[in-house]
Design an enzyme around this catalytic site. Structure first.
Site, PDB file in Angstrom:
ATOM      1  N   ASP A  33      13.091  30.284 -42.216  1.00  0.00           N
ATOM      2  CA  ASP A  33      13.361  31.636 -41.710  1.00  0.00           C
ATOM      3  C   ASP A  33      13.236  31.612 -40.185  1.00  0.00           C
ATOM      4  O   ASP A  33      12.263  31.082 -39.656  1.00  0.00           O
ATOM      5  CB  ASP A  33      12.339  32.615 -42.319  1.00  0.00           C
ATOM      6  N   GLN A  96      15.354  45.224 -47.164  1.00  0.00           N
ATOM      7  CA  GLN A  96      16.236  44.049 -47.123  1.00  0.00           C
ATOM      8  C   GLN A  96      17.162  44.159 -45.916  1.00  0.00           C
ATOM      9  O   GLN A  96      17.854  45.171 -45.748  1.00  0.00           O
ATOM     10  CB  GLN A  96      17.058  43.962 -48.422  1.00  0.00           C
ATOM     11  N   HIS A 102      17.967  36.574 -51.781  1.00  0.00           N
ATOM     12  CA  HIS A 102      17.104  35.488 -51.294  1.00  0.00           C
ATOM     13  C   HIS A 102      15.650  35.784 -51.641  1.00  0.00           C
ATOM     14  O   HIS A 102      15.269  36.935 -51.821  1.00  0.00           O
ATOM     15  CB  HIS A 102      17.260  35.271 -49.789  1.00  0.00           C
ATOM     16  N   HIS A 104      11.719  34.939 -50.256  1.00  0.00           N
ATOM     17  CA  HIS A 104      10.871  34.443 -49.169  1.00  0.00           C
ATOM     18  C   HIS A 104       9.723  33.661 -49.796  1.00  0.00           C
ATOM     19  O   HIS A 104       9.069  34.166 -50.716  1.00  0.00           O
ATOM     20  CB  HIS A 104      10.251  35.600 -48.391  1.00  0.00           C
TER      21      HIS A 104
HETATM   22  P1  5GP Z   1      15.257  40.375 -45.816  1.00  0.00           P
HETATM   23  O1  5GP Z   1      14.837  41.410 -44.811  1.00  0.00           O
HETATM   24  O2  5GP Z   1      16.726  40.540 -46.111  1.00  0.00           O
HETATM   25  O3  5GP Z   1      14.406  40.325 -47.046  1.00  0.00           O
HETATM   26  O4  5GP Z   1      15.042  38.982 -45.142  1.00  0.00           O
HETATM   27  C1  5GP Z   1      15.973  38.367 -44.331  1.00  0.00           C
HETATM   28  C2  5GP Z   1      15.257  37.253 -43.623  1.00  0.00           C
HETATM   29  O5  5GP Z   1      16.239  36.448 -43.010  1.00  0.00           O
HETATM   30  C3  5GP Z   1      14.302  37.726 -42.525  1.00  0.00           C
HETATM   31  O6  5GP Z   1      13.013  37.215 -42.786  1.00  0.00           O
HETATM   32  C4  5GP Z   1      14.908  37.163 -41.254  1.00  0.00           C
HETATM   33  O7  5GP Z   1      13.928  36.703 -40.362  1.00  0.00           O
HETATM   34  C5  5GP Z   1      15.785  36.048 -41.760  1.00  0.00           C
HETATM   35  N1  5GP Z   1      16.993  35.795 -40.985  1.00  0.00           N
HETATM   36  C6  5GP Z   1      17.817  36.730 -40.439  1.00  0.00           C
HETATM   37  N2  5GP Z   1      18.872  36.123 -39.843  1.00  0.00           N
HETATM   38  C7  5GP Z   1      18.697  34.789 -40.023  1.00  0.00           C
HETATM   39  C8  5GP Z   1      19.453  33.655 -39.624  1.00  0.00           C
HETATM   40  O8  5GP Z   1      20.485  33.733 -39.003  1.00  0.00           O
HETATM   41  N3  5GP Z   1      18.962  32.435 -40.005  1.00  0.00           N
HETATM   42  C9  5GP Z   1      17.794  32.301 -40.702  1.00  0.00           C
HETATM   43  N4  5GP Z   1      17.411  31.064 -40.995  1.00  0.00           N
HETATM   44  N5  5GP Z   1      17.046  33.354 -41.085  1.00  0.00           N
HETATM   45  C10 5GP Z   1      17.500  34.591 -40.751  1.00  0.00           C
END
Ligand code: 5GP
Length: 138
Positions: A33, A96, A102, A104
């Site tokens: 991440d 999200q 995905h 974590h």
């Molecule tokens: P969500 O908020 O959708 O549960 O989590 C998305 C996660 O993706 C976040 O923890 C954020 O830091 C990570 N993230 C966002 N953009 C990118 C990216 O371009 N590359 C990677 N490796 N992680 C990302």
């Protein structure tokens, strides 16, 4: 809800955008991440085009959980922590931020973790953690 093919994880799956990968198989990819909540924070994504868990096939969900299990074991060894947290958000109202399914895997406790998707990490530091996780997967 229709799946957005231009989301960042869809681009990672298609190889159009980079990631620091630690694991890949036929149905899943695991990578670091970029805004980690703890050192070694790893994401597990399905290769299938689904936004949330209920939209993912049972087969895709099973594949993700198998990879999540591998990553939990690896981050515990790599980051030298006794426990890991699995977090999975369904829908923007749940927080999200990337509309592709995905999981974590966050080393340690969520109670001591940093804020969600807030602070960019140094890429070289992430690469160092990735190397340790890859070694722990072997
Ligand atoms: P969500 O908020 O959708 O549960 O989590 C998305 C996660 O993706 C976040 O923890 C954020 O830091 C990570 N993230 C966002 N953009 C990118 C990216 O371009 N590359 C990677 N490796 N992680 C990302």
């Amino acid at each position: 809800m229709s799946y957005d093919n231009e989301n960042i994880f869809a681009k990672i799956i298609r190889g159009e955008f980079g990631c620091i990968k630690v694991y890949e198989d036929e149905k899943t990819i695991a990578f670091m991440d970029i805004m980690p909540q703890a050192d070694g924070h790893t994401l597990v994504i399905a290769k299938e085009s689904a936004e949330t868990l209920p939209e993912l096939s049972d087969d895709g969900a099973a594949a993700c959980i198998q990879t999540v299990k591998k990553i939990i074991n690896a981050v515990k060894i790599a980051m030298n922590v006794p426990a890991a947290t699995v977090l999975q958000l369904n829908g923007s109202e749940a927080g999200q931020t990337v509309p592709h399914i995905h999981f974590h895997v966050i080393p340690g406790s969520i109670l001591s973790a940093k804020s969600h998707a807030r602070e960019m990490a140094d890429q070289e530091v992430l690469k160092g953690f990735a190397e340790k996780i890859i070694a722990a997967l072997d």
